[in-house]
Design a protein around this motif. Structure first.
Motif, mmCIF file in Angstrom:
data_model
loop_
_atom_site.group_PDB
_atom_site.id
_atom_site.type_symbol
_atom_site.label_atom_id
_atom_site.label_comp_id
_atom_site.label_asym_id
_atom_site.label_seq_id
_atom_site.Cartn_x
_atom_site.Cartn_y
_atom_site.Cartn_z
ATOM 1 N N ALA A 43 -7.617 5.245 0.088
ATOM 2 C CA ALA A 43 -8.093 4.009 -0.534
ATOM 3 C C ALA A 43 -8.197 4.171 -2.050
ATOM 4 O O ALA A 43 -7.796 3.287 -2.822
ATOM 5 C CB ALA A 43 -9.443 3.619 0.056
ATOM 6 N N ILE A 44 -8.714 5.314 -2.485
ATOM 7 C CA ILE A 44 -8.851 5.564 -3.925
ATOM 8 C C ILE A 44 -7.476 5.607 -4.596
ATOM 9 O O ILE A 44 -7.264 4.987 -5.645
ATOM 10 C CB ILE A 44 -9.617 6.887 -4.165
ATOM 11 N N CYS A 45 -6.542 6.326 -3.990
ATOM 12 C CA CYS A 45 -5.198 6.435 -4.576
ATOM 13 C C CYS A 45 -4.472 5.091 -4.586
ATOM 14 O O CYS A 45 -3.725 4.789 -5.523
ATOM 15 C CB CYS A 45 -4.385 7.475 -3.818
ATOM 16 N N ALA A 46 -4.677 4.285 -3.552
ATOM 17 C CA ALA A 46 -4.060 2.952 -3.513
ATOM 18 C C ALA A 46 -4.550 2.106 -4.677
ATOM 19 O O ALA A 46 -3.780 1.364 -5.297
ATOM 20 C CB ALA A 46 -4.373 2.277 -2.182
ATOM 21 N N MET A 47 -5.843 2.224 -4.997
ATOM 22 C CA MET A 47 -6.403 1.458 -6.115
ATOM 23 C C MET A 47 -5.945 2.009 -7.459
ATOM 24 O O MET A 47 -5.711 1.255 -8.399
ATOM 25 C CB MET A 47 -7.926 1.458 -6.017
ATOM 26 N N LEU A 48 -5.820 3.335 -7.554
ATOM 27 C CA LEU A 48 -5.295 3.930 -8.778
ATOM 28 C C LEU A 48 -3.888 3.414 -9.058
ATOM 29 O O LEU A 48 -3.506 3.202 -10.211
ATOM 30 C CB LEU A 48 -5.260 5.457 -8.648
ATOM 31 N N ASN A 49 -3.093 3.193 -8.007
ATOM 32 C CA ASN A 49 -1.708 2.733 -8.155
ATOM 33 C C ASN A 49 -1.594 1.220 -8.282
ATOM 34 O O ASN A 49 -0.484 0.709 -8.449
ATOM 35 C CB ASN A 49 -0.871 3.200 -6.963
ATOM 36 N N SER A 50 -2.725 0.519 -8.165
ATOM 37 C CA SER A 50 -2.698 -0.943 -8.264
ATOM 38 C C SER A 50 -3.526 -1.376 -9.467
ATOM 39 O O SER A 50 -3.284 -0.911 -10.568
ATOM 40 C CB SER A 50 -3.202 -1.544 -6.949
ATOM 41 N N ASN A 51 -4.509 -2.222 -9.239
ATOM 42 C CA ASN A 51 -5.302 -2.729 -10.359
ATOM 43 C C ASN A 51 -6.748 -2.254 -10.324
ATOM 44 O O ASN A 51 -7.642 -2.919 -10.837
ATOM 45 C CB ASN A 51 -5.268 -4.260 -10.372
ATOM 46 N N LYS A 314 -5.196 -5.208 0.994
ATOM 47 C CA LYS A 314 -5.073 -4.209 2.060
ATOM 48 C C LYS A 314 -4.318 -2.979 1.557
ATOM 49 O O LYS A 314 -3.451 -3.084 0.692
ATOM 50 C CB LYS A 314 -4.341 -4.805 3.269
ATOM 51 N N ILE A 315 -4.676 -1.840 2.139
ATOM 52 C CA ILE A 315 -4.007 -0.595 1.778
ATOM 53 C C ILE A 315 -2.653 -0.542 2.478
ATOM 54 O O ILE A 315 -2.566 -0.740 3.683
ATOM 55 C CB ILE A 315 -4.853 0.622 2.204
ATOM 56 N N ARG A 316 -1.607 -0.242 1.690
ATOM 57 C CA ARG A 316 -0.275 -0.160 2.281
ATOM 58 C C ARG A 316 0.435 1.088 1.754
ATOM 59 O O ARG A 316 0.386 1.384 0.560
ATOM 60 C CB ARG A 316 0.553 -1.394 1.924
ATOM 61 N N LYS A 317 1.077 1.811 2.664
ATOM 62 C CA LYS A 317 1.866 2.961 2.250
ATOM 63 C C LYS A 317 3.193 2.471 1.683
ATOM 64 O O LYS A 317 3.860 1.618 2.274
ATOM 65 C CB LYS A 317 2.132 3.897 3.438
ATOM 66 N N THR A 319 7.035 2.351 0.917
ATOM 67 C CA THR A 319 8.266 2.836 1.542
ATOM 68 C C THR A 319 8.960 3.765 0.554
ATOM 69 O O THR A 319 8.670 3.748 -0.653
ATOM 70 C CB THR A 319 9.210 1.680 1.888
ATOM 71 N N PHE A 320 9.887 4.547 1.044
ATOM 72 C CA PHE A 320 10.602 5.478 0.161
ATOM 73 C C PHE A 320 11.388 4.710 -0.901
ATOM 74 O O PHE A 320 11.421 5.109 -2.070
ATOM 75 C CB PHE A 320 11.554 6.359 0.980
ATOM 76 N N ILE A 321 11.986 3.595 -0.501
ATOM 77 C CA ILE A 321 12.756 2.785 -1.460
ATOM 78 C C ILE A 321 11.842 2.248 -2.555
ATOM 79 O O ILE A 321 12.167 2.302 -3.739
ATOM 80 C CB ILE A 321 13.480 1.628 -0.728
ATOM 81 N N ALA A 322 10.658 1.742 -2.145
ATOM 82 C CA ALA A 322 9.707 1.205 -3.124
ATOM 83 C C ALA A 322 9.215 2.308 -4.056
ATOM 84 O O ALA A 322 9.046 2.094 -5.263
ATOM 85 C CB ALA A 322 8.535 0.556 -2.396
ATOM 86 N N TRP A 323 8.990 3.499 -3.483
ATOM 87 C CA TRP A 323 8.521 4.640 -4.292
ATOM 88 C C TRP A 323 9.573 5.021 -5.320
ATOM 89 O O TRP A 323 9.260 5.247 -6.487
ATOM 90 C CB TRP A 323 8.214 5.816 -3.368
ATOM 91 N N MET A 324 10.840 5.068 -4.898
ATOM 92 C CA MET A 324 11.918 5.418 -5.824
ATOM 93 C C MET A 324 12.053 4.371 -6.930
ATOM 94 O O MET A 324 12.263 4.706 -8.102
ATOM 95 C CB MET A 324 13.235 5.553 -5.061
#
Length: 667
Positions: A43-51, A314-317, A319-324
């Motif tokens: 949850a913390i990392c998801a927020m770090l990567n968002s707003n 919501k927290i979402r993992k 995808t590899f394509i999105a990460w790239m």
């Protein structure tokens, strides 16, 4: 229990997640602790990567609420978060506070993408190591995903193949070699193949590590002390099962898109080497199994990287394509923010661009010495005479090696290096020098310095200075050299050529010089797709229709540039005619047609005439070699005529490439 509340606007945070934890279980139950730790850090990392946002922790029981929750969770989470994002990020972007309901973790948006696990491995001397999530992404890109050269790679077939049971194998573990001895007996549930590729033996980790480094071998049947024991393989079916499961395990991993499914015999292979007894007799059913992994550019992952973001509360993992896509976007932003070295003044930059245009036109049109024009240019810019002499010197060197006057090249190089030392714009002239040395290797085919070092030096110098003509020229030159270095895969020519085109977009003050280099890039890409290297030597015996289409597209772009009013100089026109000659020859290999061979001959003769007229000795030799090839193919066709190909239609790959007569007439 975890719930996500979308749209929370308190304190500027958009998202909030609520997690109910039991402090008692955190202390007593290991699995519970791992589960909750993972849940909260995700949850913390998801927020770090968002707003940003809030992670709220509360207890079921009010009696457990404050001190117990704080003491049980705060230190544990602090250590865990630091292990993932590092102390600086943990301090600047994350803050824990108590409130009446429990513990609230305030999270601000991170400055860069946080990945909780790269799932990338590298080898150490005795094991393989997973990349730490705290490893900066720029290092991951530089050392693994964007690397372009591998020194001393492990080659297919280089493994040891003589083993005597009970004796020392002579092998030792290293960054390219790992030894395994699977002692436990196989059963119906766990076969040797299962144990080789199972998670407990970290098979995919070794594949990732070797591929991301210099390649390597895994030897099964040799102990850590290097003693040969061998593995029991009683039946042929057992061997086939091992091959099948090794291949399945490798295919399940994430390989670069350009590879697709990794191929046995290219990206990996497996060997079953017999084990001998003390009398050098083969022991039945006992083998050392050797698995070869080739190095790979682009990064090989054991599975998708773990990276999270907030989407609609919501927290979402990812995808590899999105990460790239995200790391590519961050890379572009970062490259813009990196302070590249710029010219000391706009005046010097404009002089460089002007001189490059004037001198290149002189060299590429007439092929005559630039000695006379050099003097007039020096008198035109008396205050920048040192810089002008360096610009002119680099072109004199180019003229000398084009005319095979290598004795003069050495003399001019010494003068250039002596003059370069005290100049204000040393980085630019040093990059030009790196280009010259690499170009000399291409012409001579040899050097006191290894080709890998010359390429690495040229690329590193290009990355230090602002994008422009110099950097584009360096990327193009390296692109033409890729087939000369076995460690660099062929696809890098296309990537580097594209990079050169991108750098040309920064050239605004000389559209003529820009168009000229753009023509050269497309001609070079066409030759690459046709299977020819920097020396116009054939590197691919056969090509397919897709390669012809790519070459056709590149040549059509050159014709389009010319039709738009961008004139083509004699040197460039020589290369263009040669490329079209090679294209016709290649087309005739797929669709035998004498008319194609005749056209190839005409283009080649046109290249010869232009090279002779311009005194381009290097190009003249190559044009003559191409003409000889055309004559040979015509004779071979006459002696062994094939059925005539069907009349070419609008789907023909050559439909947009004009004839030599039209080229000559228009030019």
């Amino acid at each position: 229990m975890c719930t996500s509340l979308a749209g929370i606007q308190n304190d500027g945070f958009v998202d909030e997640t609520v997690h109910v934890v039991c402090p008692t279980k955190l202390k007593t139950e290991k699995k519970y602790k791992e589960q909750k730790s993972k849940e909260i850090t995700v949850a913390i990392c998801a927020m770090l990567n968002s707003n940003g946002g809030k992670v709220r922790l509360s207890c079921k029981s009010k009696s457990d609420l404050c001190e117990s929750l704080k003491s049980s969770v705060s230190r544990m989470l602090e250590q865990l978060i630091i292990s993932i994002v590092g102390p600086r990020m943990a301090t600047s972007k994350i803050c824990m506070k108590d409130d009446e309901e429990g513990l609230v973790i305030h999270v601000k948006k991170a400055d860069y993408l946080i990945t909780t696990s790269y799932n990338l491995y590298l080898p150490s001397q005795t094991q393989v190591v997973q990349l730490n999530p705290r490893e900066p992404l720029k290092n991951v890109l530089k050392d693994i995903m964007d690397r372009r050269v591998v020194s001393e790679p492990v080659k297919l077939g280089s493994h040891q193949n003589i083993f005597r049971r009970g004796q020392d194998s002579g092998l030792s573990e290293s960054k390219m070699c790992q030894l395994k001895d699977l002692k436990s007996d196989q059963s119906k549930r766990t076969t040797l193949a299962d144990r080789m590729t199972g998670k407990s033996n970290k098979f995919s980790c070794y594949v990732s590590a070797f591929a991301n480094y210099r390649g390597g071998h895994i030897y099964y049947g040799i102990t850590d002390e290097s003693k040969v024991e061998g593995e029991v393989i009683s039946y042929q079916n057992d061997r086939q099962e091992i091959i099948k499961k090794v291949q399945k395990s490798i295919n399940k991993m994430i390989w670069p898109e350009y590879i697709g499914q990794p191929k046995r015999g290219e990206h990996w292979d497996i060997f079953f080497e017999s084990v001998l007894d003390e009398n050098s007799t083969i022991i039945p059913s006992i083998f050392v199994i050797v698995i070869y992994i080739a190095y790979c550019f682009g990064g090989v992952f054991t599975e998708e990287p773990e990276c999270y973001e907030m989407v609609d509360g919501k927290i979402r993992k990812m995808t590899f394509i999105a990460w790239m896509e995200r790391i590519h976007y961050d890379k572009v932003l970062r490259s813009r923010s990196i302070k590249r070295i710029t010219w000391s003044s706009n005046k010097i930059r404009s002089i460089y661009t002007f001189l490059d245009h004037v001198l290149s036109q002189k060299l590429n049109t007439t092929g005559k010495s630039i000695q006379k024009i050099s003097k007039s240019l020096e008198s035109k810019y008396p205050r920048q005479i040192k810089e002008v002499r360096l610009f002119v010197g680099s072109k004199k060197i180019k003229f000398s090696y084009r005319t095979n006057d290598f004795r003069n090249v050495e003399k001019l190089l010494e003068q250039y290096e002596a003059l370069q030392i005290d100049t204000t714009d040393f980085a630019f002239f040093d990059a030009i020098l790196a280009y010259i040395k690499l170009a000399l290797y291409r012409v001579k085919g040899k050097s006191d310095i290894p080709i890998e070092t010359l390429i690495s030096n040229a690329l590193s110098k290009a990355e230090m200075i602002e994008p422009g003509l110099t950097t584009a020229a360096i990327y193009l030159l390296v692109a033409t050299m890729t087939s000369s270095v076995s460690e660099i895969p062929g696809y890098m020519a296309t990537i580097l050529g594209t990079t050169a085109l991108e750098h040309l977009q920064y050239v605004h003050d000389s559209p003529i010089a820009r168009a000229d280099l753009e023509q050269e890039i497309h001609i070079s890409l066409a030759l690459h797709h046709l299977g020819y290297n920097a020396y116009r030597m054939q590197t691919e015996k056969t090509i397919d229709s897709k390669d012809l289409d790519k070459a056709k597209s590149s040549l059509a772009k050159v014709d389009k540039l010319i039709s738009e009013g961008n004139s083509v100089n004699n040197y460039r026109n020589t290369r263009l005619n040669l490329a079209k000659a090679y294209h016709r020859n290649r087309q005739s290999e797929i669709h035998p047609d004498e008319s194609l061979l005749k056209e190839a001959f005409q283009f080649s003769k046109q290249a010869e005439n232009l090279a002779t007229e311009g005194n381009f000795q290097e190009m003249l030799q190559r044009a003559k070699a191409c003409t000889a090839l055309c004559i040979e193919n015509l004779i071979r066709f006459a002696l062994n005529p094939k059925p005539k190909a069907k009349k070419r239609t609008q789907t023909n790959p050559l439909q947009n490439i004009e004839s030599p007569e039209l080229t000559s007439k228009r030019l």
